[in-house]
Design a protein around this motif. Structure first.
Motif, mmCIF file in Angstrom:
data_model
loop_
_atom_site.group_PDB
_atom_site.id
_atom_site.type_symbol
_atom_site.label_atom_id
_atom_site.label_comp_id
_atom_site.label_asym_id
_atom_site.label_seq_id
_atom_site.Cartn_x
_atom_site.Cartn_y
_atom_site.Cartn_z
ATOM 1 N N TYR A 87 1.005 -1.057 -0.285
ATOM 2 C CA TYR A 87 0.029 -0.408 0.060
ATOM 3 C C TYR A 87 0.976 1.133 0.439
ATOM 4 N N TYR A 88 0.766 1.968 1.473
ATOM 5 C CA TYR A 88 1.909 3.721 1.525
ATOM 6 C C TYR A 88 2.181 3.369 2.206
ATOM 7 N N HIS A 190 -9.116 8.565 -5.415
ATOM 8 C CA HIS A 190 -9.118 7.641 -4.100
ATOM 9 C C HIS A 190 -10.855 7.225 -4.007
ATOM 10 N N THR A 245 -5.201 14.875 -7.578
ATOM 11 C CA THR A 245 -4.733 14.219 -7.071
ATOM 12 C C THR A 245 -3.020 14.426 -6.674
ATOM 13 N N THR A 248 -1.938 9.555 -6.712
ATOM 14 C CA THR A 248 -2.113 8.324 -6.705
ATOM 15 C C THR A 248 -1.956 7.281 -5.927
ATOM 16 N N THR A 249 -3.070 6.534 -5.589
ATOM 17 C CA THR A 249 -2.929 5.974 -5.062
ATOM 18 C C THR A 249 -1.717 4.380 -5.209
ATOM 19 N N SER A 250 -2.949 4.404 -7.349
ATOM 20 C CA SER A 250 -2.294 3.091 -7.697
ATOM 21 C C SER A 250 -0.945 3.289 -7.893
ATOM 22 N N TYR A 277 -0.564 10.914 0.112
ATOM 23 C CA TYR A 277 1.017 10.652 0.646
ATOM 24 C C TYR A 277 1.989 10.745 -0.355
ATOM 25 N N LYS A 306 0.680 9.000 7.039
ATOM 26 C CA LYS A 306 1.697 8.137 5.799
ATOM 27 C C LYS A 306 2.797 7.983 5.784
ATOM 28 N N THR A 448 -2.365 -3.195 -8.127
ATOM 29 C CA THR A 448 -3.117 -2.699 -8.558
ATOM 30 C C THR A 448 -3.491 -2.968 -9.945
#
Ligand code: PLP
Length: 491
Positions: A87-88, A190, A245, A248-250, A277, A306, A448
């Motif tokens: 993840y992060y 997200h 963002t 980004t999360t991915s 993040y 984070k 992802t």
């Protein structure tokens, strides 16, 4: 512990037990590498180990700690392990830990200024400090019309600003226009935005999820946004909120804030930036460029919990116009009335968030900033980015793998190449590789999907990670890949 006369806050017992607990936690950190990073237990494992009901009589601290070791630790995924790359990160640090400890020690509930003036005032000061470290525009500081507030999570941050934006829009266009309000984001935004839309009553068909692809490195295309807005205006809808963002999360994509800012400004939309993040990296001058355009935003969020050494939870949110938040979230019941609030002399953070009660979270951020200082924090971030670069180079040297997206911060997106370009085969292969490496317990990574491809994510950012851990992680990945590809491990 004897059971005659409970003394739940006896200072000497606190000293004794807290010393034991600190020793226990320090020992945990000394041995953290001996645990499987990803917990290997099966669902329901704990019911078999713990009694059905609470004890009638007191037990000793030692008994409880023994149970933590024997029964709880097996069910813990070790986020602070140097071999955690999933993840992060969610950083712990000595400074953050001490701040949490102090906050637990004081245990105040700082919803209004009067309930602990220091809690409100320190939060304002510390978020001004952090805002200046990030070179956020003046209007986000408490000296202007806006200010910073600590939310629990980025999800709560986007929820409160969406609520404020919704109400601001409805005040302008009429309170019956809810069904016409449109939110814009991308397919990389997200999922917390979707949840915020569900809670705030934005109609699902009015959530414009703009498609991204590798041509923009998964960032929002301003043209697509402009087209979507024009189309919506043409059919009588009301664009009112844009979420961009930074990181980004991915895949750590960075949306182009400058261009998006112009578009949201000309359409009078609320512009929110989620830098949950990657915001941390922007304290380094060489990464600050990714925030260029933040001057045009209405709200900005980064998670200090984070990648900023502040123990969970601590999500920093800044808004340009604090009154917009307050208008949506303020209540004023008789039992909370007090002179300072009535005289409008103070900030009451209960009006900037969903719950009433709030912890003294600024203490831990203050501790982090004071005990480490800007220069050390910058080195900390740079070191992780350097380690990610190193990992990226290792991946690039092995022809069986590919780096999938350009690495910007400390996340590397990569995958094992499919046989004969067969993407279905590639997705299964990488899924199996993820399972295989995580089952070893030696490292923990996550995945992802980008443009239909199953991709592995290697996020560097745990406080204890060093180059030797990255090298060892890569060996685990290569070994498991060899096993999968040939059935015979190559040592
Ligand atoms: N936004 C981004 C870009 C994230 O990566 C995450 C979580 O990883 C979130 C929001 C959600 O964070 P939180 O758990 O603080 O709500």
């Amino acid at each position: 512990m004897d059971n005659v006369g409970l003394k739940p806050m006896d200072a000497e017992q606190l000293r004794d037990y807290a010393h034991q607990m600190v020793d226990f936690i320090a020992d945990y950190y000394n041995s953290i590498e001996s645990f499987p990073v990803l917990s290997q237990v099966q669902p329901g494992y704990l019911h078999k180990l713990i009694p059905d009901s609470a004890p009638n009589h007191p037990e000793s601290l030692q008994n409880v700690l023994d149970d933590v070791q024997a029964k709880i630790f097996p069910g813990v995924t070790h986020w602070q392990s140097p071999n955690y790359f999933a993840y992060y990160p969610s950083n712990s640090s000595v400074a953050g830990f001490l701040g949490e400890m102090l906050s637990a020690g004081l245990n105040i509930v700082g919803f209004s200024w009067i309930t602990s003036p220091a809690a409100t005032e320190l939060e304002m000061i510390v978020l001004d400090w952090l805002g200046k470290m990030l070179k956020l525009p003046e209007h986000f500081l408490s000296t202007g019309q806006g200010g910073g507030v600590i939310q629990g999570t980025a999800s709560e941050a986007v929820l409160v600003v969406l609520l404020a934006a919704r109400d601001k829009a409805l005040r302008k266009v009429g309170k019956n226009a809810l069904e016409k309000l449109v939110v814009y984001a991308s397919d990389q935004t997200h999922a917390s935005l979707q949840k915020a839309c569900q809670i705030t009553g934005i109609h699902p068909e009015n959530c414009r999820i703009l498609k991204t692809d590798s041509s923009t490195n998964y960032s929002i295309s301003p043209h697509l946004l402009t087209d979507a807005i024009s189309h919506d205006l043409g059919v009588g809808l009301i664009p009112f909120f844009l979420c961009a963002t930074v990181g980004t999360t991915s895949s750590t994509a960075v949306d182009p804030l400058l261009e998006l800012g112009k578009i949201s400004k000309s359409n009078e939309m609320w512009f929110h930036v989620d830098a949950a993040y990657a915001g941390s990296a922007c304290i380094c001058p060489e990464y600050r460029q990714y925030l260029n355009g933040v001057e045009e935003t209405d709200s900005f969020n980064m998670n200090a919990h984070k990648w900023f050494l502040t123990n969970f939870d601590c999500s920093a949110l800044w808004v340009k116009d604090r009154n917009a938040l307050i208008q949506s979230l303020s209540t004023n019941p008789e039992y909370l009335k007090n002179k300072a609030s009535e005289a409008n002399m103070v900030m009451d953070y209960k009006d900037w968030q969903i719950p009433l009660g709030r912890r003294f979270r600024s203490l831990k951020l203050w501790m982090v900033l004071r005990l480490y200082g800007l220069e050390n924090l910058q080195c900390y971030i740079r070191n992780h980015i350097q380690l990610a670069k190193h990992f990226e180079a290792l991946v690039a040297q092995d022809p069986r793998f590919e780096v999938v997206t350009p690495r910007i911060f400390s996340l590397v997106c990569f995958r094992l190449l499919p046989h004969y370009n067969n993407e279905d085969d590639g997705n299964k292969l990488n899924h199996d590789l993820l399972d295989a490496v995580n089952t070893t317990g030696k490292i923990f990574i996550s995945h992802t999907v980008l443009s239909g491809k199953y991709i592995l994510r290697f996020a560097v950012g745990a406080p204890l990670t060093e180059e030797r851990h990255v090298n060892a992680a890569w060996k685990v990945l290569q070994h498991e890949a060899s096993t999968l590809l040939s059935g015979n491990p190559i040592e």
